[in-house]
Design an enzyme around this catalytic site. Structure first.
Site, short mmCIF file in Angstrom:
data_model
loop_
_atom_site.label_atom_id
_atom_site.label_comp_id
_atom_site.label_asym_id
_atom_site.label_seq_id
_atom_site.Cartn_x
_atom_site.Cartn_y
_atom_site.Cartn_z
N ASP A 169 116.86 21.26 54.01
CA ASP A 169 117.65 22.34 53.25
C ASP A 169 117.07 22.21 51.56
O ASP A 169 117.64 21.48 50.91
CB ASP A 169 119.13 22.48 53.37
CG ASP A 169 119.66 23.32 52.23
OD1 ASP A 169 119.27 24.09 51.21
OD2 ASP A 169 121.17 23.60 52.46
N GLN A 174 118.51 23.76 46.64
CA GLN A 174 118.87 23.32 45.25
C GLN A 174 117.65 22.63 44.67
O GLN A 174 117.68 22.35 43.71
CB GLN A 174 120.19 22.33 45.40
CG GLN A 174 121.39 23.07 45.68
CD GLN A 174 121.86 24.20 44.65
OE1 GLN A 174 121.27 23.99 43.65
NE2 GLN A 174 122.47 25.11 45.16
N HIS A 221 126.08 21.80 52.57
CA HIS A 221 126.68 23.11 52.23
C HIS A 221 127.15 23.58 53.46
O HIS A 221 126.52 23.27 54.77
CB HIS A 221 125.64 23.84 51.52
CG HIS A 221 126.04 25.08 50.96
ND1 HIS A 221 126.23 26.16 51.82
CD2 HIS A 221 126.24 25.57 49.69
CE1 HIS A 221 126.48 27.24 51.33
NE2 HIS A 221 126.42 27.26 49.93
N CYS A 261 131.36 25.90 48.62
CA CYS A 261 131.12 26.15 49.91
C CYS A 261 130.61 24.75 50.67
O CYS A 261 129.70 24.46 51.53
CB CYS A 261 129.77 27.13 50.27
SG CYS A 261 130.08 28.83 49.66
N LYS A 297 117.75 31.05 43.78
CA LYS A 297 118.14 29.78 43.26
C LYS A 297 117.15 29.50 42.21
O LYS A 297 117.20 28.30 41.68
CB LYS A 297 118.59 28.92 44.45
CG LYS A 297 119.24 29.13 45.61
CD LYS A 297 120.82 28.89 44.86
CE LYS A 297 121.75 28.78 46.22
NZ LYS A 297 123.17 29.07 45.84
#
Lengths: 153, 422
Positions: free
Chosen positions: B215, B218, B138, B379, B241
């Site tokens: 990261d 998600q 991302h 993104c 999220k």
């Protein structure tokens, strides 16, 4: 009237499938690149001017959604042979059609001709930028602003 | 009256069957209608809807516990501090950190990546050094590294993707060198749903003493996270999220590393003593939490953790696997549809393109049918470039989505073919 058939009128679908004046205009004396970062639409507008500020030829290429492609296609048909001043006036009327007060733009729609098929776009505010991208790019090309045009600027 | 009004349910005691209809009732937004049609919300990778318990936890904090934290001696301040630090312990449990001080509240994953890039990485990067990321990232896991590399004269290296949307692990390994000072990878790709083999990536990086940041934006709503088992140095997640409020997230950082890092921002709360000559910084996590934090958000975040754990992440993962398989089969059968991202290990994200129809038109027509999806570059413009598409349509599912909603997506695609005559 936010029905899909108001947005995707037959004329729009036709110009999306078979865009007119599509492809680079070799030897263009004005050009600009337009970009809508929201959806990744990119298009180039090419113009050749004749004496007296008349748009002799105008073409476009690039990729985009049905609305932006059809709008670019119909725009090239509408402004070809027009003076710069007339093209600017047309852009203003077109913008008014999409974003202005409906009671005011009714009068303007006669001069818009085929461009009036985009009236349905006003019911889809997030799509207004798609319909105006080509016009902003044309404006940039003609005003000598060769920097990339962005709908987000 | 107190903050901990959300019942703590042990995951093991949750009902055996996964009752999606009962779960849907917990989310007020899932009963909304748009254009007279029931909303099918399939844009969970952008943000998730919030259960009543999260909304109530945040609202109740404002009603009953609103005061600043770590400052006052009065009753409300004590209550606010207890709620805020209680939320930190919930996040500690959620990612299985060894110590609550390893959890820094941030604005979100983007903020966390910027924090690590501009403090930890910046102090370790010399001209000629490298930061390794993957082609799946991302923008938020690209740009902060570009900024710090530019500032330090370092270089950003990118491990490519194969045609299925998986990181080429041979190249990943090859790109790790004595110049590599940092690895930053997503656990799950937002645009394609690929689940990265982060365990292997960490192992390879650690074999060369390279620290790793994951990261996890998600991953958090879909998978059980265990930072101790992973052994990564940093792991970042966003509340919004994972069914919590917007504007808050958590950075896990190994305590010894956090303790060695310079502050990210200066201000109140992050200091021990201040004079005009010098300032002594507070210990982590306070060192990285300058200013009044998003206290209500953190409390809501904690409630989201409670909610997820009560359902059980293993159950969520199993349910979503079934839903993804169903959606993949249905979507693949639609003429003219091409799935982008077909990794063997995938989360419930379906990115696709339709022949001769731009994603933006797909989004508008589905919206009119009450089906909310994301269209565009998500993104992740480099991912779009990799597959030669300007944009995709993306349906991203959560555990509250149903097969009926997937069917409505498929029916919506038929409508698109009807409108466009393709």
């Amino acid at each position: 009237m936010s029905d899909l058939t108001d947005l995707y009128q037959e004329v729009i679908l036709d110009h999306n499938r078979q865009p007119r004046n599509f492809g680079e205009l070799v030897g263009a004396d004005h050009k600009a690149r337009g970009h809508n970062p929201l959806c990744g639409d990119q298009l180039n507008v090419y113009v050749t001017l004749a004496g007296g500020g008349v748009i002799e030829d105008v073409r476009f290429d690039g990729s985009g959604c049905a609305i932006s492609k059809a709008s670019a296609s119909l725009m090239t048909e509408a402004v070809k042979g027009k003076t710069l001043a007339d093209a600017e006036t047309l852009f203003k009327s077109f913008h008014e059609l999409l974003t202005g007060d409906p009671s005011v733009h009714a009068a303007a729609s006669t001069e818009l001709g085929k461009l009036a098929v985009f009236e349905g776009v006003r019911e889809f505010p997030v799509r207004v930028k798609c319909a105006t991208l080509a016009w902003h790019t044309l404006h940039a090309a003609l005003s000598g602003d060769t920097e990339r045009v962005s709908t987000e600027s | 009256m107190t903050i901990d009004t959300i019942p703590k349910t042990d995951a093991k005691k949750a009902p055996a069957a996964f009752d999606v209809e009962r779960i849907r009732k917990d989310f007020p937004a899932l009963s909304l209608s748009v254009y007279g049609k029931p909303l099918a919300y399939l844009d969970n990778a952008a943000t998730s809807q919030k259960p009543e318990s999260v909304i109530e936890a945040e609202a109740n904090w404002y009603r009953e516990s609103c005061a600043n934290v770590h400052r006052g001696v009065h009753a409300l301040s004590v209550r606010a501090t207890a709620a805020y630090e209680g939320a930190r312990r919930k996040l500690q449990g959620f990612v299985n950190a060894a110590d609550a001080r390893e959890i820094v509240f941030v604005k979100g994953t983007t903020d966390a990546v910027n924090l690590v890039a501009s403090t930890f990485a910046k102090s370790r990067l010399d001209p000629g050094d490298e930061v390794l990321i993957t082609g799946l990232e991302h923008h938020s896991n690209i740009v902060p590294w570009q900024l710090v590399c530019e500032e330090r004269g370092a270089k950003l290296r990118v491990a490519r993707l194969n045609d299925d949307g998986e990181v080429d692990m041979e190249e990943f390994e090859r790109l790790l060198s004595s110049r590599t000072k940092m690895v930053a990878v997503s656990h799950i790709s937002n645009s394609l749903g690929t689940i990265n083999p982060v365990e292997r990536m960490i192992e390879l990086a650690h074999a060369r003493d390279v620290p790793v940041m994951i990261d996890g934006a998600q991953a958090a709503p879909h998978k059980r996270i265990d930072v101790q088992a992973l052994g990564c140095e940093f792991y970042a997640i966003s509340s919004h999220k994972m069914f919590g409020p917007t504007g808050v997230g958590a950075l896990y950082g190994r305590l010894d590393l956090l303790a060695s890092m310079r502050p990210y921002q200066g201000g109140g709360e992050m200091i021990r003593t201040v004079s005009f000559e010098s300032t002594e910084y507070a210990e982590p996590p306070a060192r990285f939490e300058a200013g009044t934090p998003n206290i209500a958000g953190a409390v809501g975040f904690g409630a989201a953790v409670d909610y997820l754990l009560a359902i059980g992440l293993d159950k969520i993962e199993a349910y979503e696997e079934g839903l993804l398989a169903y959606a993949t089969e249905k979507l693949s059968a639609v003429p003219g549809v091409r799935l982008i991202g077909t990794a063997r290990h995938k989360a419930a994200v379906l990115s696709f393109v339709i022949d001769d129809v731009h994603a933006h038109d797909v989004g508008t027509i589905l919206d009119q049918e009450g089906v909310a999806i994301r269209t565009g570059h998500h993104c992740a413009q480099p991912v779009m470039d990799r597959y030669g598409v300007p944009a995709t349509s993306r349906a991203s599912l959560a555990f509250y989505n149903t097969r009926e909603e997937v069917d409505r997506l498929i029916a919506g695609l038929a409508k698109i073919r009807e409108v466009f005559g393709v």
